[in-house]
Write a protein that holds these residues in place. Sequence first.
Motif, PDB file in Angstrom:
ATOM      1  N   PRO A  61       0.838  -1.202   0.000  1.00  0.00           N
ATOM      2  CA  PRO A  61       0.000   0.000   0.000  1.00  0.00           C
ATOM      3  C   PRO A  61       0.874   1.254   0.000  1.00  0.00           C
ATOM      4  O   PRO A  61       1.952   1.266   0.586  1.00  0.00           O
ATOM      5  CB  PRO A  61      -0.797  -0.099   1.293  1.00  0.00           C
ATOM      6  N   ALA A  62       0.394   2.281  -0.666  1.00  0.00           N
ATOM      7  CA  ALA A  62       1.194   3.492  -0.804  1.00  0.00           C
ATOM      8  C   ALA A  62       0.588   4.642  -0.019  1.00  0.00           C
ATOM      9  O   ALA A  62      -0.631   4.823   0.001  1.00  0.00           O
ATOM     10  CB  ALA A  62       1.292   3.881  -2.271  1.00  0.00           C
ATOM     11  N   ASP A  63       1.451   5.408   0.597  1.00  0.00           N
ATOM     12  CA  ASP A  63       1.009   6.637   1.244  1.00  0.00           C
ATOM     13  C   ASP A  63       1.249   7.793   0.272  1.00  0.00           C
ATOM     14  O   ASP A  63       1.679   7.589  -0.868  1.00  0.00           O
ATOM     15  CB  ASP A  63       1.728   6.850   2.571  1.00  0.00           C
ATOM     16  N   GLU A  64       0.968   8.992   0.712  1.00  0.00           N
ATOM     17  CA  GLU A  64       1.101  10.168  -0.167  1.00  0.00           C
ATOM     18  C   GLU A  64       2.547  10.378  -0.618  1.00  0.00           C
ATOM     19  O   GLU A  64       2.800  10.741  -1.759  1.00  0.00           O
ATOM     20  CB  GLU A  64       0.580  11.410   0.556  1.00  0.00           C
ATOM     21  N   ASN A  65       3.499  10.130   0.260  1.00  0.00           N
ATOM     22  CA  ASN A  65       4.913  10.295  -0.090  1.00  0.00           C
ATOM     23  C   ASN A  65       5.326   9.304  -1.181  1.00  0.00           C
ATOM     24  O   ASN A  65       6.026   9.666  -2.129  1.00  0.00           O
ATOM     25  CB  ASN A  65       5.783  10.116   1.160  1.00  0.00           C
ATOM     26  N   THR A  66       4.881   8.084  -1.062  1.00  0.00           N
ATOM     27  CA  THR A  66       5.192   7.067  -2.069  1.00  0.00           C
ATOM     28  C   THR A  66       4.583   7.435  -3.414  1.00  0.00           C
ATOM     29  O   THR A  66       5.243   7.315  -4.455  1.00  0.00           O
ATOM     30  CB  THR A  66       4.662   5.691  -1.625  1.00  0.00           C
ATOM     31  N   ARG A  67       3.351   7.907  -3.403  1.00  0.00           N
ATOM     32  CA  ARG A  67       2.704   8.311  -4.657  1.00  0.00           C
ATOM     33  C   ARG A  67       3.457   9.457  -5.320  1.00  0.00           C
ATOM     34  O   ARG A  67       3.655   9.456  -6.535  1.00  0.00           O
ATOM     35  CB  ARG A  67       1.261   8.718  -4.400  1.00  0.00           C
ATOM     36  N   SER A  68       3.884  10.435  -4.544  1.00  0.00           N
ATOM     37  CA  SER A  68       4.605  11.570  -5.140  1.00  0.00           C
ATOM     38  C   SER A  68       5.959  11.125  -5.688  1.00  0.00           C
ATOM     39  O   SER A  68       6.409  11.623  -6.729  1.00  0.00           O
ATOM     40  CB  SER A  68       4.762  12.711  -4.140  1.00  0.00           C
ATOM     41  N   ARG A  69       6.603  10.171  -5.028  1.00  0.00           N
ATOM     42  CA  ARG A  69       7.869   9.643  -5.541  1.00  0.00           C
ATOM     43  C   ARG A  69       7.650   8.861  -6.836  1.00  0.00           C
ATOM     44  O   ARG A  69       8.472   8.925  -7.763  1.00  0.00           O
ATOM     45  CB  ARG A  69       8.539   8.764  -4.498  1.00  0.00           C
ATOM     46  N   GLU A  70       6.553   8.127  -6.923  1.00  0.00           N
ATOM     47  CA  GLU A  70       6.246   7.384  -8.142  1.00  0.00           C
ATOM     48  C   GLU A  70       5.946   8.330  -9.300  1.00  0.00           C
ATOM     49  O   GLU A  70       6.385   8.103 -10.433  1.00  0.00           O
ATOM     50  CB  GLU A  70       5.070   6.435  -7.904  1.00  0.00           C
TER      51      GLU A  70
END
Length: 100
Positions: A61-70
Amino acid sequence: MRVTSLRRRGRSSRKIRATLSAKGVEASVLDAAMQKDDGSDLAAAIIHARRRRIGPWRTKPADENTRSREIASICRAGFSYGIARRVVEANSPEDLASAD
């Protein structure tokens, strides 16, 4: 042929142009080859995301930080912010396939 090969690997139009220009392909030849290319940047971004396990292909599962890095990763690959955001925020691969 090289444009098609790079597109199948998930390269964006910008990345393809940069790669071929660095290899010394003339601008007129490059323009003609890019116009014959029938692939879209969205389809290439989907391939890129699937290979990198980004967006709907992530394993955790991704948090907001992971999504922005992706999103940043896809943008660095030469895709637009809109395409990157669309791929990362998709709930499933089928959502992207129907949008293509």
